[in-house]
Design a protein around this motif. Structure first.
Motif, short mmCIF file in Angstrom:
data_model
loop_
_atom_site.label_atom_id
_atom_site.label_comp_id
_atom_site.label_asym_id
_atom_site.label_seq_id
_atom_site.Cartn_x
_atom_site.Cartn_y
_atom_site.Cartn_z
N ASP A 1 0.82 -1.21 0.00
CA ASP A 1 0.00 0.00 0.00
C ASP A 1 0.86 1.26 0.00
OD1 ASP A 1 -2.25 -1.54 -0.01
OD2 ASP A 1 -2.62 -1.39 2.15
N ASP B 1 -16.65 7.30 4.08
CA ASP B 1 -16.56 5.92 3.61
C ASP B 1 -17.93 5.38 3.23
OD1 ASP B 1 -17.42 5.97 6.21
OD2 ASP B 1 -16.25 4.24 6.86
N ASP C 1 -10.17 6.70 -1.32
CA ASP C 1 -10.96 6.07 -0.26
C ASP C 1 -10.90 4.55 -0.42
OD1 ASP C 1 -13.47 6.79 1.73
OD2 ASP C 1 -13.74 4.88 0.67
N PRO C 2 -10.82 3.80 0.68
CA PRO C 2 -10.74 2.34 0.57
C PRO C 2 -11.86 1.72 -0.26
CG PRO C 2 -10.21 3.02 2.81
CD PRO C 2 -10.66 4.25 2.09
N LYS D 1 -11.44 -0.45 -4.15
CA LYS D 1 -11.98 -1.75 -4.53
C LYS D 1 -12.44 -1.76 -5.99
CE LYS D 1 -13.69 -2.66 0.18
NZ LYS D 1 -14.91 -2.87 1.00
#
Length: 650
Positions: A97, A325, A391-392, A396
């Motif tokens: 990461d 999120d 953003d996580p 994705k």
């Protein structure tokens, strides 16, 4: 600081007052590190600025020092990256990461190196004194300069008006040129970053050039209400605000600006209760109208709220003031579902499965309305994705973004429609980088030929596609583009190419392999025709030969020779070319229809003189000759008759 209100209050009682904690150098250093990283990942790629609201003037000054120190540490980490990792196009997929985040920032290394921040604070009240070092931050003239630099924004990411998805490795210069007219690939672009010239000059250095990268304004009780800087996208709140002042401060980030879809507020002190109280004072019906939700309750922002936090699953109110999120997840799931449903309706159940591509690209997207819908679905998804990266929840979607961008890239290249209207710059830099990486790592680029069919790599890349339908699609698109572009300058020759192309297209679906072979021969013939001819008639290939071609084409289309038998067409072509080289010199020949109409009328008279043609046969031919002269203006302007060029007879 603990997130639990009771623990936070206990810490404050034990370790001191809120202001003392917020001013502590160690606390500011940690927050500045986080702010710089957040800004670099989310706002820097699209060249947005940020503002930091601090608890005191001292905290503001300390924040600037901490930001520049964090900047230097970040640049040092970029410089310490392994060169082998930088050169590896697969690195972004296989790195951890931290390495991946640094690779994403590497193209912006120069902007980061020269990044500056300015403090804008009021001077001490009467009786107080400020350190001399604070003069650049409290003097009105200096403040105006800082604000003006901030509003100008950061240096542009690319030097071309329409930069594209860079298909290249991290930080390395691409070889192509970014404009179709220059012969480079439409989807490529060169970057022109300034050379490393040392550290930036202090903002109050007299006579020195100020660095361009004023990215942060650090304030205390200033520029939070009534301040209009559209380039600002992020507000970092490190002080308590309330009431109308809080709402106005939050609104600073929502000024319209290119590529900015919304603003961001990063809260370090817990303003949820104050924001809820401020909104509660407004008329609820007005809020429903403005915000678009039937239920505009913000009770979930209160510290004593016991219910579940909204997650975006309810259309009634769950989109209102979500955590970032949850908002990102709800938005991307909705838009991602729309684009995948559209693809499923076109028999594309897996956008990563290349075996499903050809039917979609070659047949389904042949309908321009369906292409438009595909563009719209992909645009909405990728625009939203760029706004919430990294953003996580957005991370994705990286693979899907690469697949969709690649499909759109290939569709644009195949159909070559809307090159003036469609631009990958409609997407932000973060998404363009994802698509670039996907195109590079999958090897797609090696199968996508350049637009210009005269490019040395054109047929090599066409032949790299195993499916004959793909080869036919690429050659057909480039041939159509070439014929359209050239027919005005050589109507006779390119009209014949156009007829051949239409004949091949008409029988293409019966045998794609044979059609691909026929198109390959046509590509070769077009390229050969654009080279200097070997004929021995000594006609000038850039002017006289094209005039002769128009005369011959006119006779073919009429089914007879509309001039007396035995007419010397070569002599007539030379004479007409001489007359056209004079007529084309008239002012406004390019811009005014009236000027071209006058030229056409005079050419009608010259056709009567040189070819003894009937007036009924002259009109269309005169129009085509006028079009030729205007299209090849420079060649006719520089034309020299044969007797003037080499002393021979005409």
């Amino acid at each position: 600081m603990p997130s639990d209100p009771k623990l936070r209050a206990e810490v404050l009682r034990k370790f001191g007052r809120r202001k003392e904690i917020l001013e502590a150098p160690s606390v500011i250093e940690a927050k500045a590190e986080h702010m710089l990283g957040h800004w670099a990942r989310t706002a820097l790629p699209d060249r947005f600025g940020a503002q930091i609201a601090t608890v005191s003037r001292l905290a503001a000054v300390r924040y600037r020092t901490a930001l520049l120190a964090a900047r230097d540490r970040l640049v040092a980490r970029l410089d310490a990256l392994d060169p082998a990792l930088i050169a590896d196009p697969m690195a972004a997929l296989e790195a951890d990461d931290e390495e991946r985040a640094l690779l994403m920032l590497l193209p912006d290394r120069e902007v980061l190196r020269t990044l500056d921040a300015a403090v804008v604070i009021s001077p001490a009240r009467q009786g107080g004194g400020d350190p001399e070092a604070w003069r650049p931050w409290i003097t009105k003239s200096h403040q105006d300069t800082h604000i003006e630099r901030f509003k100008k924004g950061l240096p542009p990411r690319d030097i071309t008006a329409d930069p594209a998805w860079n298909v290249r490795t991290h930080g390395l210069q691409p070889s192509g040129i970014g404009t179709p007219a220059s012969g480079g690939q439409v989807w490529n672009v060169d970057l022109d970053l300034p050379a490393d010239s040392g550290p930036p000059a202090p903002p109050d250095t007299e006579g020195s050039a100020l660095p361009e990268t004023m990215a942060f304004l650090v304030v205390q009780s200033m520029l939070l209400t009534g301040f209009d800087a559209p380039v600002e996208q992020v507000l970092y709140l490190d002080c308590k605000l309330s009431g109308a002042g809080l709402l106005q401060a939050v609104a600073r980030t929502n000024r319209p600006y290119p590529a900015k879809k919304w603003g961001q507020v990063v809260d370090y002190v817990g303003i949820g209760p104050e924001l809820a109280d401020s909104l509660a004072s407004y008329d609820q019906e007005h809020l429903r109208h403005v915000l678009g939700y039937r239920n505009v309750s913000v009770d979930h922002l209160q510290p004593d709220y016991q219910g579940p936090q909204p997650d975006g699953s309810s259309p009634d109110r769950d989109g209102l003031l979500l955590r970032s999120d949850a908002a990102a997840k709800a938005l991307l799931e909705d838009l991602g579902a729309k684009v995948t449903r559209f693809l499923a309706g076109q028999n594309v159940t897996d956008p990563g499965d290349e075996s499903q591509w050809e039917d979609f690209l070659g047949q389904r997207l042949d309908d321009p309305l369906r292409r438009g819908e595909f563009d719209e679905r992909v645009r909405d998804f990728l625009t939203a994705l760029n706004a919430v990266l990294p953003d996580p929840e957005a991370l994705k979607c990286r693979e899907l973004a690469g697949q969709l961008g690649t499909l759109q890239y290939m569709a644009r290249r195949r159909y070559l429609d809307g090159r003036e209207q469609f631009s990958p710059r409609r997407y932000g830099a973060k998404v363009r980088q994802l698509i670039s990486q996907h195109i590079e790592t999958t090897g797609i680029r090696q199968r996508i030929p350049p637009v210009e069919l005269t490019d040395p790599e054109f047929m090599e890349r066409v032949d790299a596609n195993a499916d004959p339908r793909a080869r036919c699609s690429y050659m057909t698109g480039s041939l159509k583009l070439r014929i359209t572009a050239k027919i005005g300058g050589d109507r006779a020759g390119y009209q014949r190419f156009s007829v051949r192309l239409e004949e091949i297209i008409a029988r293409m679906r019966d045998d794609f392999e044979q059609a691909a072979a026929d198109l390959k021969r046509l590509v070769g013939d077009v390229a050969a025709a654009e080279r200097e001819p070997e004929d021995g008639d000594s006609l000038d290939s850039r002017t006289e030969r094209l005039v002769l071609g128009l005369l011959q084409q006119h006779a073919e289309e009429a089914g007879r020779e509309p001039w007396p038998p035995g007419t010397d067409l070569i002599r007539a072509a030379r004479g007409l070319t001489r007359e056209m080289s004079v007529l084309v010199r008239r002012p406004q020949i390019h811009t005014q229809v009236a000027a071209r109409n006058r030229m056409r009328s005079e050419l009608c008279e010259h056709l009567e003189i040189w070819l003894d043609m009937d007036w009924d046969d002259i009109g269309d031919l005169a129009s085509h000759l006028t079009e030729l002269a205007v299209e090849r203006y420079e060649y006719f302007l520089g034309y020299q008759p044969r007797d003037e060029a080499d002393g021979g007879d005409t």
